[in-house]
Design an enzyme around this catalytic site. Structure first.
Site, PDB file in Angstrom:
ATOM      1  N   HIS A   7      36.279  45.472  42.656  1.00 21.92           N
ATOM      2  CA  HIS A   7      35.862  46.513  41.715  1.00 21.92           C
ATOM      3  C   HIS A   7      34.845  45.986  40.709  1.00 21.92           C
ATOM      4  O   HIS A   7      34.695  44.784  40.520  1.00 21.92           O
ATOM      5  CB  HIS A   7      37.054  47.141  40.977  1.00 21.92           C
ATOM      6  CG  HIS A   7      37.869  46.185  40.158  1.00 21.92           C
ATOM      7  ND1 HIS A   7      38.992  45.555  40.634  1.00 21.92           N
ATOM      8  CD2 HIS A   7      37.736  45.753  38.875  1.00 21.92           C
ATOM      9  CE1 HIS A   7      39.519  44.782  39.691  1.00 21.92           C
ATOM     10  NE2 HIS A   7      38.763  44.874  38.607  1.00 21.92           N
ATOM     11  N   HIS A  79      33.198  43.271  33.801  1.00 23.82           N
ATOM     12  CA  HIS A  79      33.394  42.191  34.773  1.00 23.82           C
ATOM     13  C   HIS A  79      33.282  42.690  36.205  1.00 23.82           C
ATOM     14  O   HIS A  79      33.287  43.891  36.462  1.00 23.82           O
ATOM     15  CB  HIS A  79      34.740  41.472  34.556  1.00 23.82           C
ATOM     16  CG  HIS A  79      35.968  42.300  34.806  1.00 23.82           C
ATOM     17  ND1 HIS A  79      36.641  42.976  33.812  1.00 23.82           N
ATOM     18  CD2 HIS A  79      36.663  42.566  35.944  1.00 23.82           C
ATOM     19  CE1 HIS A  79      37.691  43.598  34.325  1.00 23.82           C
ATOM     20  NE2 HIS A  79      37.723  43.383  35.619  1.00 23.82           N
ATOM     21  N   GLU A 130      36.400  38.163  37.768  1.00 23.76           N
ATOM     22  CA  GLU A 130      37.843  38.216  38.036  1.00 23.76           C
ATOM     23  C   GLU A 130      38.050  37.908  39.503  1.00 23.76           C
ATOM     24  O   GLU A 130      37.298  38.396  40.351  1.00 23.76           O
ATOM     25  CB  GLU A 130      38.352  39.635  37.718  1.00 23.76           C
ATOM     26  CG  GLU A 130      39.843  39.831  38.013  1.00 23.76           C
ATOM     27  CD  GLU A 130      40.332  41.260  37.693  1.00 23.76           C
ATOM     28  OE1 GLU A 130      39.496  42.188  37.599  1.00 23.76           O
ATOM     29  OE2 GLU A 130      41.546  41.444  37.563  1.00 23.76           O
TER      30      GLU A 130
HETATM   31 CO    CO Z   1      39.390  44.078  36.796  1.00 17.14          CO
END
Ligand code: CO
Length: 134
Positions: A7, A79, A130
């Protein structure tokens, strides 16, 4: 090490308004809000077909995205999340290469119920990364 983009996360000051924007203006499917007190955020996921957009709103006093929103009050990209097969192996190899991890460097359970880690943006071309064990 790196697998698919899981994502792209966008920090927003008003989750309800941002979710409505994606749902009503773009016709996207948007999940119900999920409070993650351990991460200091409330999230929704937008189904973007080949990936997801994670909309993040601060939750609680010490939210890690509060400072970000102070600098970018209307919100912005926060992020990128990449999937890895083995998060501990990925962490150890990145650490050995000099990458810094946020927090204590141990994976925590993220929004999908899977272990996640964050890498310092200064080590990744100015982008907070991440990693999620998928
Ligand atoms: Co995230």
């Amino acid at each position: 090490m790196l697998k698919r983009l899981n994502h792209i996360a966008i920090a927003v000051p008003d989750l309800k308004a941002a979710a409505a924007l994606y749902r009503d203006r773009l016709g996207a499917s948007v999940s119900a809000p999920q409070a993650l007190p351990e991460h200091g955020v409330t999230v929704v996921f937008v189904d973007a077909g080949n990936t997801k957009i994670e909309l993040l709103e601060p939750l609680g006093e010490a939210s890690p995205i509060a400072a970000f929103l102070e600098k970018s009050p209307s919100g912005g990209m926060h992020h990128l999340c990449y999937e890895v097969d083995d998060i501990l192996a990925a962490r150890d190899s990145l650490k050995a290469g000099g990458a810094r991890l946020l927090g204590d460097g141990n994976p925590r359970i993220g929004a999908h119920g899977k272990p996640v880690l964050f890498l310092h943006p200064k080590d990744f071309a100015g982008t907070l990364v991440e990693l999620e064990q998928a």
